[in-house]
Design an enzyme around this catalytic site. Sequence first.
Site, mmCIF file in Angstrom:
data_model
loop_
_atom_site.group_PDB
_atom_site.id
_atom_site.type_symbol
_atom_site.label_atom_id
_atom_site.label_comp_id
_atom_site.label_asym_id
_atom_site.label_seq_id
_atom_site.Cartn_x
_atom_site.Cartn_y
_atom_site.Cartn_z
ATOM 1 N N GLY A 101 0.516 -0.738 -0.535
ATOM 2 C CA GLY A 101 0.264 -0.298 -0.137
ATOM 3 C C GLY A 101 0.537 1.281 -0.364
ATOM 4 O O GLY A 101 0.409 2.427 -0.562
ATOM 5 N N LYS A 102 2.305 1.538 0.707
ATOM 6 C CA LYS A 102 2.910 2.806 0.596
ATOM 7 C C LYS A 102 4.015 2.542 -0.566
ATOM 8 O O LYS A 102 3.860 3.395 -0.718
ATOM 9 C CB LYS A 102 3.693 2.325 2.205
ATOM 10 C CG LYS A 102 3.261 2.301 3.066
ATOM 11 C CD LYS A 102 4.481 2.543 4.299
ATOM 12 C CE LYS A 102 3.963 2.918 5.838
ATOM 13 N NZ LYS A 102 4.578 2.647 7.280
ATOM 14 N N ASP A 119 7.435 6.306 8.139
ATOM 15 C CA ASP A 119 7.636 6.205 9.096
ATOM 16 C C ASP A 119 6.118 7.010 9.884
ATOM 17 O O ASP A 119 5.855 8.046 9.709
ATOM 18 C CB ASP A 119 8.187 6.440 10.841
ATOM 19 C CG ASP A 119 7.720 5.326 11.437
ATOM 20 O OD1 ASP A 119 7.702 4.114 11.848
ATOM 21 O OD2 ASP A 119 7.699 5.257 13.293
ATOM 22 N N PHE A 159 -7.125 1.421 6.271
ATOM 23 C CA PHE A 159 -6.377 0.771 7.372
ATOM 24 C C PHE A 159 -6.886 0.977 8.820
ATOM 25 O O PHE A 159 -7.249 2.653 8.945
ATOM 26 C CB PHE A 159 -5.731 0.001 7.005
ATOM 27 C CG PHE A 159 -3.936 1.063 6.954
ATOM 28 C CD1 PHE A 159 -4.619 2.102 5.620
ATOM 29 C CD2 PHE A 159 -3.677 1.114 7.422
ATOM 30 C CE1 PHE A 159 -3.496 2.795 5.648
ATOM 31 C CE2 PHE A 159 -2.127 1.763 7.669
ATOM 32 C CZ PHE A 159 -2.502 2.838 6.850
HETATM 33 P P1 IMP Z 1 3.776 2.755 9.993
HETATM 34 O O1 IMP Z 1 4.157 3.761 9.530
HETATM 35 O O2 IMP Z 1 3.637 1.504 9.183
HETATM 36 O O3 IMP Z 1 4.551 1.940 10.867
HETATM 37 O O4 IMP Z 1 2.687 2.939 10.752
HETATM 38 C C1 IMP Z 1 2.221 2.912 12.342
HETATM 39 C C2 IMP Z 1 0.574 2.907 12.236
HETATM 40 O O5 IMP Z 1 -0.147 3.704 12.126
HETATM 41 C C3 IMP Z 1 -0.112 1.568 11.289
HETATM 42 O O6 IMP Z 1 0.104 0.559 11.610
HETATM 43 C C4 IMP Z 1 -1.583 2.185 11.664
HETATM 44 O O7 IMP Z 1 -1.964 1.553 12.576
HETATM 45 C C5 IMP Z 1 -1.839 3.967 12.087
HETATM 46 N N1 IMP Z 1 -1.579 4.647 10.517
HETATM 47 C C6 IMP Z 1 -0.392 5.247 9.679
HETATM 48 N N2 IMP Z 1 -1.173 5.420 8.458
HETATM 49 C C7 IMP Z 1 -2.163 5.314 8.289
HETATM 50 C C8 IMP Z 1 -3.503 5.682 8.205
HETATM 51 O O8 IMP Z 1 -3.136 6.597 6.543
HETATM 52 N N3 IMP Z 1 -4.838 5.492 7.907
HETATM 53 C C9 IMP Z 1 -4.968 4.393 9.376
HETATM 54 N N4 IMP Z 1 -4.386 4.666 9.985
HETATM 55 C C10 IMP Z 1 -2.913 4.826 9.883
#
Ligand code: IMP
Length: 207
Positions: free
Chosen positions: A12-13, A72, A150
């Site tokens: 997704g990223k 992050d 999500f």
């Molecule tokens: P990371 O950047 O993958 O470490 O994301 C950390 C966590 O932040 C994710 O697992 C989500 O729980 C939350 N998060 C980050 N971006 C979003 C978003 O766009 N929508 C909803 N939750 C988010």
Amino acid sequence: MRDIVLATNNQGKLDEARKILLPRGYNVLSLKDVGVINFNPEEIGETFLDNAVLKAKLLLQLIPNSCVFADDSGLEVEALEDRPGVRSARYCEGTDTDRCEKILEEMQGKENRKAAFVCSVAFYCKQVSFALSARCEGEIGTEMKGENGFGYDPIFVRNGKCFGEMTQQEKNKCSHRAGAMLQMANYLDDIVKKGLFLGSFERDVRQ
Ligand code: IMP
């Protein structure tokens, strides 16, 4: 086309980054594309920025002739002293739904429902590095809504509409990640103008 490698295993990223960076002339490669496997660094930083830098630096060590970036992100809730913050992904055991429910529970009776999604990005190559953050301001709803997205999307409300109810296109117009990617594209353009963007993954392969 200039190659940059994104330090994530999250499709997704990758898709989101590509949508914004490809039209600007930057080809976003995945870890798989460059043959990096088992890249799962522990996110031990105290800030989103720390973690983004940590991941980007670690990836650069593995492919030193490339340009790499990492991100992050997470949710900060004002009334909860900015929790869940860097612990967003692991705020409690269980599923995304469990974590949304925990926040809703903690927010019961709170008048201040202000919250923000934050995304930090770190870019590293031999010649140059930079890091930046973008925020998307909103508030925590009173119940979970919508089937889209999500993480904390079902409880995050922006201008009266829940992220969980937005299409990907709607969310991309205002999201923290889109904001960070756009800023990053501007920084990259600047680096290119200054002649500092010298890396491409091809150089790694050839050497
Ligand atoms: P990371 O950047 O993958 O470490 O994301 C950390 C966590 O932040 C994710 O697992 C989500 O729980 C939350 N998060 C980050 N971006 C979003 C978003 O766009 N929508 C909803 N939750 C988010």
